[in-house]
Design an enzyme around this catalytic site. Structure first.
Site, PDB file in Angstrom:
ATOM      1  N   GLY A 136     -45.597 -31.929  -1.036  1.00  0.00           N
ATOM      2  CA  GLY A 136     -45.651 -31.935   0.416  1.00  0.00           C
ATOM      3  C   GLY A 136     -45.263 -33.298   0.962  1.00  0.00           C
TER       4      GLY A 136
ATOM      5  N   GLY B  80     -52.799 -31.640  -0.258  1.00  0.00           N
ATOM      6  CA  GLY B  80     -53.133 -31.298   1.116  1.00  0.00           C
ATOM      7  C   GLY B  80     -54.435 -31.936   1.579  1.00  0.00           C
TER       8      GLY B  80
ATOM      9  N   SER C 200     -59.806 -35.152   8.866  1.00  0.00           N
ATOM     10  CA  SER C 200     -59.692 -34.401   7.617  1.00  0.00           C
ATOM     11  C   SER C 200     -59.909 -35.325   6.432  1.00  0.00           C
ATOM     12  CB  SER C 200     -58.313 -33.743   7.525  1.00  0.00           C
ATOM     13  OG  SER C 200     -57.274 -34.719   7.589  1.00  0.00           O
TER      14      SER C 200
ATOM     15  N   GLY D 106     -48.197 -32.183  -6.085  1.00  0.00           N
ATOM     16  CA  GLY D 106     -48.008 -31.685  -4.726  1.00  0.00           C
ATOM     17  C   GLY D 106     -46.726 -32.211  -4.117  1.00  0.00           C
TER      18      GLY D 106
ATOM     19  N   LYS E  73     -67.996 -43.625  11.994  1.00  0.00           N
ATOM     20  CA  LYS E  73     -68.740 -43.847  10.753  1.00  0.00           C
ATOM     21  C   LYS E  73     -68.212 -45.030   9.940  1.00  0.00           C
ATOM     22  CE  LYS E  73     -66.071 -40.503   7.999  1.00  0.00           C
ATOM     23  NZ  LYS E  73     -65.350 -41.510   7.215  1.00  0.00           N
TER      24      LYS E  73
ATOM     25  N   HIS F 245     -21.395 -42.812  21.956  1.00  0.00           N
ATOM     26  CA  HIS F 245     -20.589 -42.951  20.739  1.00  0.00           C
ATOM     27  C   HIS F 245     -20.456 -44.429  20.394  1.00  0.00           C
ATOM     28  CE1 HIS F 245     -17.416 -42.250  17.796  1.00  0.00           C
ATOM     29  NE2 HIS F 245     -16.747 -43.245  18.374  1.00  0.00           N
TER      30      HIS F 245
ATOM     31  N   GLY G 272     -47.056 -36.485  -0.793  1.00  0.00           N
ATOM     32  CA  GLY G 272     -46.578 -36.724  -2.144  1.00  0.00           C
ATOM     33  C   GLY G 272     -45.164 -37.272  -2.180  1.00  0.00           C
ATOM     34  N   LEU G 273     -44.287 -36.739  -1.327  1.00  0.00           N
ATOM     35  CA  LEU G 273     -42.896 -37.181  -1.330  1.00  0.00           C
ATOM     36  C   LEU G 273     -42.739 -38.573  -0.710  1.00  0.00           C
ATOM     37  CD1 LEU G 273     -41.014 -33.865  -0.459  1.00  0.00           C
ATOM     38  CD2 LEU G 273     -41.558 -34.842  -2.701  1.00  0.00           C
ATOM     39  N   GLU G 274     -43.514 -38.860   0.331  1.00  0.00           N
ATOM     40  CA  GLU G 274     -43.434 -40.202   0.927  1.00  0.00           C
ATOM     41  C   GLU G 274     -43.918 -41.268  -0.050  1.00  0.00           C
ATOM     42  OE1 GLU G 274     -43.774 -39.450   5.754  1.00  0.00           O
ATOM     43  OE2 GLU G 274     -45.418 -40.442   4.703  1.00  0.00           O
TER      44      GLU G 274
END
Length: 467
Positions: free
Chosen positions: A183, A273, A146, A181, A34, A446, A186-188
């Site tokens: 989640g 969300g 979504s 929010g 679309k 290491h 929002g945090l990024e």
């Protein structure tokens, strides 16, 4: 017009990967998109552009606050946000054009317009000019992704009240950013604008950040973000936003109810969300069943209740993650082609691309307790890791959860620099049914951060070396 073996509606990560795999298996494939460009939310206004801004803003902060401690003397950096946005857009274009190339390479026909399933085997495509054409196809895969979830009574204008889409395209750094929010999104995005100079306040309805993540990880990560300058208002809700003045005036209330207070901000990011997007497909008319959350219902083979119609990705139940959609796209294509297709939902990594990163896979402690599963825990802090110490990236830890009886790894949770890369080791180990001892006995190079994964595995049996 030819009859296709498969038509995929949507070209996000799930859709275009499904189409490519089907073409590899010899099917005649079409896609319907679309938007003007391929790649869906992820490539255009999601995963890819957000990572560009996360990377650029992290370097900006390092240049301004960390270089001098390493003996690198540079003038204080100045922000050219327009150029930073151009850097982001160039990355997006490269990825989007790459998908177009792959579709062409695999001889997949693309129909640009909104798709509607008018009957099993028939997809009507309406172009931007209003003209329609019908695609005849033996099978249909719904991969429409979504859309952002919205707060009732608060209109997103993508200028001052923004979704993730608008938050990726701001033309100036807001003085005060309100994030609704706590989640991943929002945090990024809150981290991006905090690094670039905004005062960031995150409001969350629940009494914790990162719902669904391991609780110990969430607590530690919140402390790290607070130390970086992000303010949290937990157990709180935004009930209204007044846009009439020069600044936004948000009404904040306790989640349990109580007296409201006014919070002023220049920009509000609504990040509560995402919801399955099936608008315009006309699924009700054709009889495709959905659940009460709007997800298309599918069986283990991604088939809906209507023969010849399948669904994958964000439109079906499960975590809304691009890589989950990709794996489902491959599995669905293989099933449609008559082969075996499968996704192991117990081994899907989840990553938050902040600094430090957060990565998890498998079960959390809370899930194991709720299920009555006996488990052992091995934890190792990056403060005890040689590479982290020398790089001054000691925030966080690795935690491994293993079955108490079999020692099989049930979950791995990492807070730390480059956690998103390290979680791949856990994913492979879990895919092969590894025990914590298998990881502990595997030689790790290491000095690397991934030695902390080995030490956490050793810690399951209380035998970590460097702690």
């Amino acid at each position: 017009m030819p009859t296709y073996d498969l038509t995929v509606i949507g070209t996000g990560p799930g859709g275009y990967v499904c189409a490519i795999r089907a073409a590899q298996l010899g099917l005649k494939v079409a896609v319907v998109e679309k938007d003007r460009t391929f790649g869906g939310t992820c490539l255009n206004v999601g995963c890819i552009p957000s990572k560009a801004l996360l990377y650029a803003s992290e370097l900006y902060e390092e240049a301004g606050h960390k270089f001098e401690h390493m003996g690198i003397k540079v003038p204080a950096p100045t922000l050219d946000l327009a150029t930073m946005q151009k850097f982001k857009d160039e990355g997006v274009a490269g990825n989007v054009n790459g998908v177009a190339f792959l579709l062409k390479k695999n001889k997949i026909d693309a129909f640009m317009g909104r798709g509607k399933i008018v009957a099993p085997g028939k997809v009507e495509v309406t172009g931007a000019d209003g003209k329609t054409q019908t695609v005849e196809t033996k099978n249909i895969v719904i991969a429409t992704g979504s859309d952002v979830a919205r707060l009732k009574g608060i209109e997103i204008d993508e200028t001052r009240i923004v979704s993730s889409t608008g938050a990726l395209a701001l033309d100036k750094v807001p003085g005060k950013l309100l994030v609704v929010g706590a989640g991943v999104i929002g945090l990024e995005l809150g981290s991006v604008w905090r690094r670039l100079g905004a005062q960031v306040t995150v409001v969350e309805f629940l009494n914790r950040i990162l719902p669904g993540m391991d609780a110990e990880v969430a607590r530690q990560f919140q402390r790290i973000l607070q130390k970086q300058g992000i303010t949290f208002r937990l157990s709180s809700k935004v009930t209204a936003v007044d846009t009439s003045g020069e600044t936004l005036k948000a009404s904040l209330e306790p989640a349990a109810g109580g007296a409201p207070e006014t919070f002023e901000a220049d920009v509000a990011l609504i990040a509560i969300g995402r919801l399955p997007y099936t608008e315009g497909l006309d699924l009700e008319a054709v009889g495709v069943a959905k659940d009460n959350k709007g997800c298309v219902i599918v069986d283990p083979h991604y088939a809906t209740n209507v023969a010849g119609i399948y669904a994958i990705g964000d439109v079906i139940a499960g975590p809304m993650l691009a890589h989950k959609g990709e794996d489902e796209g491959i599995a669905a294509a293989e099933i449609i082609a008559g082969k075996a297709g499968h996704v192991n939902y117990d081994v899907i990594p989840n990553v938050i691309y902040t600094s430090p990163e957060v990565a998890s896979i498998g079960k959390t402690e809370e899930e194991l307790k709720a299920a009555g599963v006996a488990y052992n825990t091995g934890k190792f802090p990056f403060t005890a890791n040689g590479r982290a110490k020398v790089n001054h990236t000691t925030d966080g830890f690795v935690k491994i959860l293993a079955d108490a009886a079999t020692d099989r790894v049930l979950g791995v949770h990492i807070v730390g620099a480059d956690a998103g890369t390290m979680i791949a080791e856990a994913a492979i180990a879990m895919e092969f049914g590894a025990s914590s001892e298998d990881i502990a006995r595997t030689c790790h190079a290491h000095p690397t951060l991934s030695e902390a994964v080995k030490e956490a595995a050793l810690a399951v049996e209380k035998r970590a070396i460097h702690m």
